[in-house]
Design a protein around this motif. Structure first.
Motif, PDB file in Angstrom:
ATOM      1  N   PHE A 196       9.274  18.780  -6.207  1.00  0.00           N
ATOM      2  CA  PHE A 196       8.511  18.426  -5.010  1.00  0.00           C
ATOM      3  C   PHE A 196       7.544  17.265  -5.231  1.00  0.00           C
ATOM      4  O   PHE A 196       6.868  16.824  -4.293  1.00  0.00           O
ATOM      5  N   VAL A 197       7.486  16.723  -6.445  1.00  0.00           N
ATOM      6  CA  VAL A 197       6.653  15.525  -6.650  1.00  0.00           C
ATOM      7  C   VAL A 197       7.359  14.260  -6.170  1.00  0.00           C
ATOM      8  O   VAL A 197       6.733  13.192  -6.096  1.00  0.00           O
ATOM      9  N   ASN A 198       8.646  14.341  -5.838  1.00  0.00           N
ATOM     10  CA  ASN A 198       9.371  13.176  -5.317  1.00  0.00           C
ATOM     11  C   ASN A 198       8.894  12.825  -3.912  1.00  0.00           C
ATOM     12  O   ASN A 198       8.643  13.711  -3.094  1.00  0.00           O
ATOM     13  N   GLY A 199       8.838  11.535  -3.627  1.00  0.00           N
ATOM     14  CA  GLY A 199       8.550  11.127  -2.250  1.00  0.00           C
ATOM     15  C   GLY A 199       7.566   9.987  -2.152  1.00  0.00           C
ATOM     16  O   GLY A 199       7.225   9.319  -3.133  1.00  0.00           O
ATOM     17  N   LYS A 200       7.105   9.752  -0.928  1.00  0.00           N
ATOM     18  CA  LYS A 200       6.245   8.597  -0.650  1.00  0.00           C
ATOM     19  C   LYS A 200       4.775   8.955  -0.879  1.00  0.00           C
ATOM     20  O   LYS A 200       4.331  10.069  -0.644  1.00  0.00           O
ATOM     21  N   TRP A 201       4.032   7.958  -1.336  1.00  0.00           N
ATOM     22  CA  TRP A 201       2.595   8.065  -1.573  1.00  0.00           C
ATOM     23  C   TRP A 201       1.895   6.957  -0.806  1.00  0.00           C
ATOM     24  O   TRP A 201       2.403   5.842  -0.715  1.00  0.00           O
ATOM     25  N   ASN A 248       0.810  -1.220   0.000  1.00  0.00           N
ATOM     26  CA  ASN A 248       0.000   0.000   0.000  1.00  0.00           C
ATOM     27  C   ASN A 248       0.841   1.265   0.000  1.00  0.00           C
ATOM     28  O   ASN A 248       0.431   2.289   0.546  1.00  0.00           O
ATOM     29  N   ALA A 249       2.023   1.196  -0.590  1.00  0.00           N
ATOM     30  CA  ALA A 249       2.874   2.386  -0.675  1.00  0.00           C
ATOM     31  C   ALA A 249       3.483   2.478  -2.070  1.00  0.00           C
ATOM     32  O   ALA A 249       3.719   1.474  -2.731  1.00  0.00           O
ATOM     33  N   LEU A 250       3.694   3.699  -2.493  1.00  0.00           N
ATOM     34  CA  LEU A 250       4.406   3.995  -3.726  1.00  0.00           C
ATOM     35  C   LEU A 250       5.487   5.012  -3.422  1.00  0.00           C
ATOM     36  O   LEU A 250       5.388   5.771  -2.449  1.00  0.00           O
ATOM     37  N   CYS A 251       6.487   5.048  -4.276  1.00  0.00           N
ATOM     38  CA  CYS A 251       7.496   6.099  -4.200  1.00  0.00           C
ATOM     39  C   CYS A 251       7.679   6.684  -5.592  1.00  0.00           C
ATOM     40  O   CYS A 251       7.778   5.941  -6.574  1.00  0.00           O
ATOM     41  N   SER A 252       7.712   8.004  -5.681  1.00  0.00           N
ATOM     42  CA  SER A 252       8.090   8.685  -6.919  1.00  0.00           C
ATOM     43  C   SER A 252       9.480   9.273  -6.709  1.00  0.00           C
ATOM     44  O   SER A 252       9.775   9.837  -5.657  1.00  0.00           O
ATOM     45  N   TRP A 253      10.333   9.147  -7.731  1.00  0.00           N
ATOM     46  CA  TRP A 253      11.756   9.456  -7.506  1.00  0.00           C
ATOM     47  C   TRP A 253      12.421   9.936  -8.789  1.00  0.00           C
ATOM     48  O   TRP A 253      11.967   9.681  -9.898  1.00  0.00           O
ATOM     49  N   ASN A 254      13.508  10.653  -8.595  1.00  0.00           N
ATOM     50  CA  ASN A 254      14.431  11.060  -9.665  1.00  0.00           C
ATOM     51  C   ASN A 254      13.952  12.249 -10.489  1.00  0.00           C
ATOM     52  O   ASN A 254      14.461  12.467 -11.588  1.00  0.00           O
ATOM     53  N   ARG A 255      13.002  13.011 -10.002  1.00  0.00           N
ATOM     54  CA  ARG A 255      12.755  14.314 -10.607  1.00  0.00           C
ATOM     55  C   ARG A 255      13.823  15.243 -10.049  1.00  0.00           C
ATOM     56  O   ARG A 255      13.797  15.614  -8.880  1.00  0.00           O
TER      57      ARG A 255
END
Length: 239
Positions: free
Chosen positions: A40-45, A17-24
């Motif tokens: 600022f879109v990087n991080g945990k979801w 139940n977690a996602l991570c967006s990275w490398n922007r």
């Protein structure tokens, strides 16, 4: 001139139940316009179920990212948007849940219907030009380094990091890991140093600016970090 040395000791873990967006990792044109980079879109979801559609939107889970204080918006949403035509489904990142592509910071640029897994869009994410959403997706700029992944965000697990400076800076030295495995407390190192007004220098990764920072305190406020309060700040490539 300064640099820090990190031995290869990264961790990539999977959490349900977690996602991570990275490398922007856009470099701002000046120290005052980090918002336009959309870093600022990087991080945990976290998977969310609070909206009127229930646990899904258009048949897919939707995700919420709570921003750090001062990081330009309070919340980001990742959701599967349904356009006017049959099969017109597209993944969007927006500060407003369920809004149209014209309000989105990030879009999946694959043909519709987009894959039902947002990670399948990796390599095909496009970003609003100068951080300003608009209705013309053709103006959106590809970032092939940016990705979504299941689970936690990357973290450095080295016990120590050596910070090297050719300018004999006070904050050069060996920093000890003080972070935990909690996603809110990743990639933090510290060094006791009398040259700091707090008695400590901190070396930490600010994912919503996508930079390593050396400072006398730890702050995740994007605007504070841009206002001349930091001791040193890096640029970072993809990792």
């Amino acid at each position: 001139m300064w640099a820090f040395v990190v031995v290869a000791c990264l961790s990539l873990t999977t959490r349900i139940n977690a996602l991570c967006s990275w490398n922007r990792a856009e470099v701002p044109a000046s120290s005052s316009d980090n918002a336009n980079t959309l870093n600022f879109v990087n991080g945990k979801w976290s998977e969310d179920t609070s909206q009127s559609s229930g646990a899904t939107l258009n048949g897919q889970k939707y995700w919420k990212k709570t921003q750090s204080t001062g990081c330009y918006v309070t919340t980001l949403w990742l959701y599967y948007y349904k356009g006017a035509n049959d099969g017109d489904y597209r993944w969007l990142v927006s500060p407003t849940w369920g809004s149209t592509p014209a309000s989105s910071y990030v879009q999946c640029n694959l043909d519709t219907p987009n894959p039902t897994d947002p990670a399948a869009c990796n390599g095909h994410w496009v970003f609003a030009p100068d951080g300003s959403p608009n209705s013309n997706r053709a103006l959106y700029i590809p970032d092939t380094d940016f990705y979504f992944k299941s689970g936690d965000c990357p973290q450095v697990l080295c016990d120590y990091i050596t910070f090297v400076s050719s300018g004999n800076d006070d904050y050069a030295g060996t920093y000890t890991r003080s972070s935990t495995n909690d996603q809110a407390d990743l990639n933090v190192y510290e060094e006791t140093n009398s040259a700091s007004s707090t008695g400590t220098f901190y070396l930490y990764f600010h994912h919503e600016m996508f930079v390593w920072i050396v400072n006398e305190v730890i702050t995740t406020n994007c605007q504070y970090a841009n206002d001349g309060q930091v001791t040193a700040i890096s640029t970072v490539g993809a990792w």
